[in-house]
Scaffold this active site. Structure first.
Site, PDB file in Angstrom:
ATOM      1  N   TRP A 233      66.427 -42.252  92.387  1.00 26.03           N
ATOM      2  CA  TRP A 233      65.469 -41.193  91.794  1.00 26.03           C
ATOM      3  C   TRP A 233      66.228 -40.546  90.392  1.00 26.03           C
ATOM      4  CZ3 TRP A 233      66.767 -35.803  93.980  1.00 26.03           C
ATOM      5  CH2 TRP A 233      67.937 -35.248  94.149  1.00 26.03           C
ATOM      6  N   ASP A 234      67.287 -41.214  90.133  1.00 21.52           N
ATOM      7  CA  ASP A 234      67.994 -40.424  88.861  1.00 21.52           C
ATOM      8  C   ASP A 234      67.096 -40.173  87.573  1.00 21.52           C
ATOM      9  OD1 ASP A 234      69.741 -41.849  90.746  1.00 21.52           O
ATOM     10  OD2 ASP A 234      71.311 -41.119  89.453  1.00 21.52           O
TER      11      ASP A 234
ATOM     12  N   GLU B  28      73.248 -36.821 101.175  1.00 20.48           N
ATOM     13  CA  GLU B  28      72.954 -38.124 101.826  1.00 20.48           C
ATOM     14  C   GLU B  28      74.020 -37.808 102.989  1.00 20.48           C
ATOM     15  OE1 GLU B  28      74.131 -41.016  98.669  1.00 20.48           O
ATOM     16  OE2 GLU B  28      71.976 -41.195  98.320  1.00 20.48           O
TER      17      GLU B  28
ATOM     18  N   LYS C 295      76.712 -33.252 100.607  1.00 16.37           N
ATOM     19  CA  LYS C 295      77.206 -34.017  99.512  1.00 16.37           C
ATOM     20  C   LYS C 295      76.946 -33.402  98.100  1.00 16.37           C
ATOM     21  CE  LYS C 295      77.151 -38.526  97.528  1.00 16.37           C
ATOM     22  NZ  LYS C 295      76.451 -39.932  97.665  1.00 16.37           N
ATOM     23  N   GLN C 296      75.704 -32.936  98.271  1.00 19.35           N
ATOM     24  CA  GLN C 296      75.156 -32.537  96.620  1.00 19.35           C
ATOM     25  C   GLN C 296      73.988 -31.383  97.121  1.00 19.35           C
ATOM     26  OE1 GLN C 296      74.090 -36.714  96.546  1.00 19.35           O
ATOM     27  NE2 GLN C 296      72.495 -36.031  95.064  1.00 19.35           N
TER      28      GLN C 296
HETATM   29  C1  BGC Z   1      73.672 -39.697  94.918  1.00 16.64           C
HETATM   30  C2  BGC Z   1      72.225 -40.109  94.628  1.00 16.64           C
HETATM   31  C3  BGC Z   1      72.146 -40.766  93.503  1.00 16.64           C
HETATM   32  C4  BGC Z   1      73.035 -42.266  93.457  1.00 16.64           C
HETATM   33  C5  BGC Z   1      72.686 -43.009  92.175  1.00 16.64           C
HETATM   34  C6  BGC Z   1      74.533 -41.046  94.649  1.00 16.64           C
HETATM   35  O1  BGC Z   1      75.970 -40.758  94.908  1.00 16.64           O
HETATM   36  O2  BGC Z   1      74.046 -39.121  96.083  1.00 16.64           O
HETATM   37  O3  BGC Z   1      71.515 -38.856  94.846  1.00 16.64           O
HETATM   38  O4  BGC Z   1      70.731 -41.209  93.252  1.00 16.64           O
HETATM   39  O5  BGC Z   1      74.421 -41.863  93.622  1.00 16.64           O
HETATM   40  O6  BGC Z   1      73.272 -42.206  91.161  1.00 16.64           O
END
Ligand code: BGC
Length: 811
Positions: free
Chosen positions: A366-367, A505, A625-626
């Site tokens: 989704w970046d 995640e 995590k984020q």
């Molecule tokens: C993040 C995701 C991201 C992916 C690729 C992961 O560590 O949690 O949000 O899309 O990295 O950058």
């Protein structure tokens, strides 16, 4: 010396070499090559890698008695090899030299961001005091995306004799750049053929094992007549280049006289790279050979390369003073090397780690949500090309939804060539050494990101043609998926979306649950409500005939949009203790002893791995995590978010939002580079004084490699582009809607003065300067209409060819 446009490293430090290789990658949006030293091969501190955008291959590996399939962006034959040794008159040849050799006495490398070149200067001295200085300049051509070159100049000091040069194209390469993947199959190439061609040219051709992509590289190696020399052809006649072929590589050797102490000798290696995915070619082999033959001598190649970069910098201008500005320029450089106007012509998406390494296998997540909004206002044709990548994979997303028993389109969490789900089934926790099920594929919110990007692109550009055609089809199919995923709950009197994973995640199941996924993830539900609302509006706005055609084509019942409207108003948003819950039940999870973990482990960004290695699981704790709920503050302006919540039957006042922000700030470990970016963005409007620390972390994420040493496996493209957008949209509050630029600046003291030049509608150079109290906006004289700017509730029309100073509203 480092300047605003250079990025330099003094001295050779093997432990930092892989990081520098990633940060010194050169690319042009078609292919990229890591900044590895040309004298070295993969192993130890070195990992040369060359990747063509969209060139993937699938291999099966045995992991824990299971066969698992992984699709990787393929590491292609290495075109860099070029090593040398000295042959002093009357003495035997010295050893082959490289930065690892003890003869190295001085080493410096420097990336020129303006011109897109990497320069290395190495000085060697042998036991007898004979010095050899080697200056090498490298480019991956921004004008002709198939070309690259190495220009190497040798100077002798204190001796006379010859230097022997060995150049190669090495096809014996593997995908071995990420230690965590070492148990997985890594040989993606087969069918090597080598050959020689007239004009000091050699060729290597091979193909990928499963995707059957033919790759051809041709190299021309010639002697130029010294530093700054332009006449390669004349000099080339005097020095025989001897080709040698091995089954998987092809070499060229030549000997250059270094007989006058102050005069240098130079070798130029020009390379062309084609694959069978390229349009307008006969065959990759023929295309590579003729391109390398046609290519001008190095000075000409360098000049056209620099011109192409100058053009590009002209179109993407972001001027921020000081060190933040220097880092932002590096970020912009890497964004443009991954996604350039050449990319717009390819069928590729946004690789999360650039074309700079093998982490995440070159997959598309989704970046793009952090990348396209920035590009929309500079190079919208690239955004459109990247959206087309998603559009071409709409049928695959619809098949995936059908496979899951749902209607519409379910975009994969990780996408590569076909658009099917490429998320690995198992991932390795390097701390515990255990392979674990990977449930991140339940992040269906990626579909909302696709819809959001379509919408943003169309709003920024006014491209209604796209919105009414491919854009509408994607948005409608994604809305349909959300509508079909929502189930009515009689008890709650709300619709629920269950069994998903949110952007955080870490949480992929309830503690002790037998099934994966969580219910009522607020981010998922609110963005789903947004998609359903936009889809309903679109159905009303589309010209009748187009609407009928589209509904007919995708087999959508004309009564369905009314249902979307209902769902978009009644999706469930859970709350606990006065804050918005990340998902239903989040507030019931245990509190983590953050201080204790910090004391014990220091860096706890990857808390999931730490806890799993302790035989515990982060699923039991309120630890993210984020940014998850807070992502809503990244996507939507405060007004838009309040409107969305109101539609869902909640009053989102400032206090509730502030309490929610504080709550999650205290419970987030920032295990993704995206996290600090989003926190900086959100805090800039909630707790301005706390925002800079997060911004700094986002700025230094890659240059200081603060995410557990992961930058050497590829840059974090989302965070790099996100920091640019942090200035462009985050600090200015810039929104593009209703054919106007809406501004609501909220700058930080450290970023209170900057300038950005935007492409908005038919004006290619709208100049926006932000100061502490005023902003200035200038519109070029490109003819009417002017640009409508809304600031502090007032609309101003800036006429073409004029500039206006506007006071920033109080507070
Ligand atoms: C993040 C995701 C991201 C992916 C690729 C992961 O560590 O949690 O949000 O899309 O990295 O950058």
């Amino acid at each position: 010396m480092a300047t605003a446009w250079t990025w330099s490293y003094e001295g050779y430090e093997p432990s930092k070499e892989r990081l520098r290789e990633a940060l010194c990658t050169l690319g042009n949006g078609y292919f990229a090559t890591r900044g590895a030293a040309s004298e070295t091969r993969a192993g130890g501190p070195h990992y040369p890698g060359t990747y063509v955008a969209g060139c993937y291959n699938r291999l099966t590996s045995a992991v824990q008695d299971r066969q698992v399939e992984n699709e990787d962006m393929v590491n292609l034959p290495d075109w860099l090899p070029l090593r040398y040794r000295i042959r002093p008159a009357g003495a035997p040849p010295g050893p082959w030299l490289s930065p690892d050799h003890p003869y190295l006495v001085d080493h410096r490398q420097s990336l020129d961001l303006r011109g897109g070149t990497l320069t290395r200067r190495s000085v060697y001295e042998d036991g007898a005091g004979r010095r050899l200085t080697v200056e090498q300049e490298r480019l991956v051509h921004m004008g002709d995306p198939h070309l690259a070159a190495l220009h190497t100049v040798f100077t002798a000091d204190g001796w006379a004799g010859e230097v022997e040069v060995e150049s190669a194209i090495d096809g014996d390469v593997r995908n071995a750049g990420v230690a965590r993947y070492r148990d997985l199959a890594d040989r993606h190439l087969t069918g090597w053929e080598t050959g020689t061609e007239p004009g000091s040219t050699v060729l290597l051709r091979c193909r990928t094992v499963e995707s059957d992509i033919t790759v051809a590289l041709a190299a021309r190696v010639v002697v130029a007549s010294g530093p700054g020399a332009g006449g390669e052809a004349a000099a080339g006649r005097n020095h025989r280049v001897t080709p040698r072929q091995t089954p998987r590589s092809v070499q060229q050797n030549l000997v250059l006289p270094l007989d006058r102490p102050d005069a240098g000798a130079a070798v130029d290696k020009t390379v062309a790279l084609y694959t069978s995915r390229d349009p307008a070619i006969g065959s990759p082999r023929q295309a590579a050979v003729s391109a390398v033959r046609r290519a001008p001598a190095y000075p000409g190649l360098l000049a056209s390369h620099r011109r192409a970069w100058a053009d590009l910098w002209q179109q993407v201008r972001l001027e921020v003073p000081g060190e933040p500005g220097r880092i932002l320029r590096l970020h912009l450089f890497h964004v443009l090397q991954t996604l350039s106007p050449h990319t717009a012509e390819l069928d590729v998406g946004v690789p999360a780690r650039g074309l700079h390494g093998e982490a995440y296998r070159g997959h598309v997540f989704w970046d793009e949500l952090f990348v396209l909004p920035f590009l929309n206002l500079h190079l919208p044709e690239i955004s459109r090309g990247l959206l087309d990548y998603r559009y071409r994979r709409l049928p695959a997303a619809c098949r995936a939804a059908r496979g899951a028993g749902r209607a519409g389109a379910m975009y994969p969490w990780q996408s590569a060539d076909e658009g099917r789900e490429e998320t690995q089934e198992l991932h390795l926790n390097p701390r515990s050494g255990r392979w674990l099920p990977d449930r991140s594929r339940l992040q269906h919110h990626v579909g909302s990101a696709v819809a959001y990007n379509v919408w943003q692109y169309c709003q920024a550009t006014g491209d209604t043609e796209y919105l009414y055609s491919k854009g509408a089809e994607m948005i409608l199919q994604i809305a349909r998926f959300w509508a079909d995923s929502a189930t009515w709950d009689d008890g709650l009197r709300r619709y629920r979306i269950r069994g998903v994973v949110g952007p955080d995640e870490y949480h992929d199941a309830y503690p002790d649950a037998m099934t994966a996924g969580l219910d009522d993830n607020t981010y998922t539900n609110v963005t789903a409500a947004w998609v359903l609302t936009r889809a309903g509006e679109l159905c009303r706005d589309l010209p009748d005939i187009r609407c009928r055609q589209l509904l007919d084509r995708i087999g959508l019942d004309p009564a369905e949009p009314a249902r979307w409207d209902d769902i978009s108003r009644r999706l469930y948003v859970p709350y606990h203790r006065g804050v918005i819950s990340q998902f239903a039940g989040y507030g019931d999870l245990a509190e983590l002893d953050w201080d204790g973990y910090r004391k014990r482990y220091g860096d706890i960004r990857r808390l999931d791995r730490i806890m799993e290695a302790e035989d515990d699981t982060v699923n039991r704790y309120q630890a993210s995590k984020q940014a998850d709920v807070l992502m809503l503050g990244y996507l939507f302006s405060p007004q838009e978010l309040a409107t969305l919540f109101r539609r869902l039957g909640h009053e989102l006042d400032d206090d509730t939002w502030r309490t929610t922000v504080d709550y999650y700030v205290a419970r987030t470990s920032h295990g993704s580079t995206l996290s600090s970016l989003v926190h900086a963005w959100v805090l800039a409007r909630v707790h301005r004084e706390d925002a800079w620390a997060h911004c700094e972390e986002a700025l230094t994420g890659d240059v200081a490699d603060i995410q557990d040493g992961t930058t050497e496996e590829g840059i974090h493209l989302g965070a790099m582009a996100g920091t640019l957008d942090f200035v462009q949209r985050g600090m200015t509050g810039l929104e593009t809607r209703e054919d106007a630029l809406w501004l609501s600046p909220a700058t930080l003291p450290q970023l209170s003065k900057f300038r950005v030049r935007l492409r908005f509608r038919r004006h290619w150079d709208v100049d926006l300067r932000i100061g502490a109290e005023r902003l200035r906006i200038a519109v070029p004289d490109d003819g009417p209409p002017g640009v409508r700017v809304v600031l502090g509730g007032h609309t101003h029309v800036i006429a073409p060819g004029t500039a206006r100073w506007l006071d920033l509203p109080e507070g």
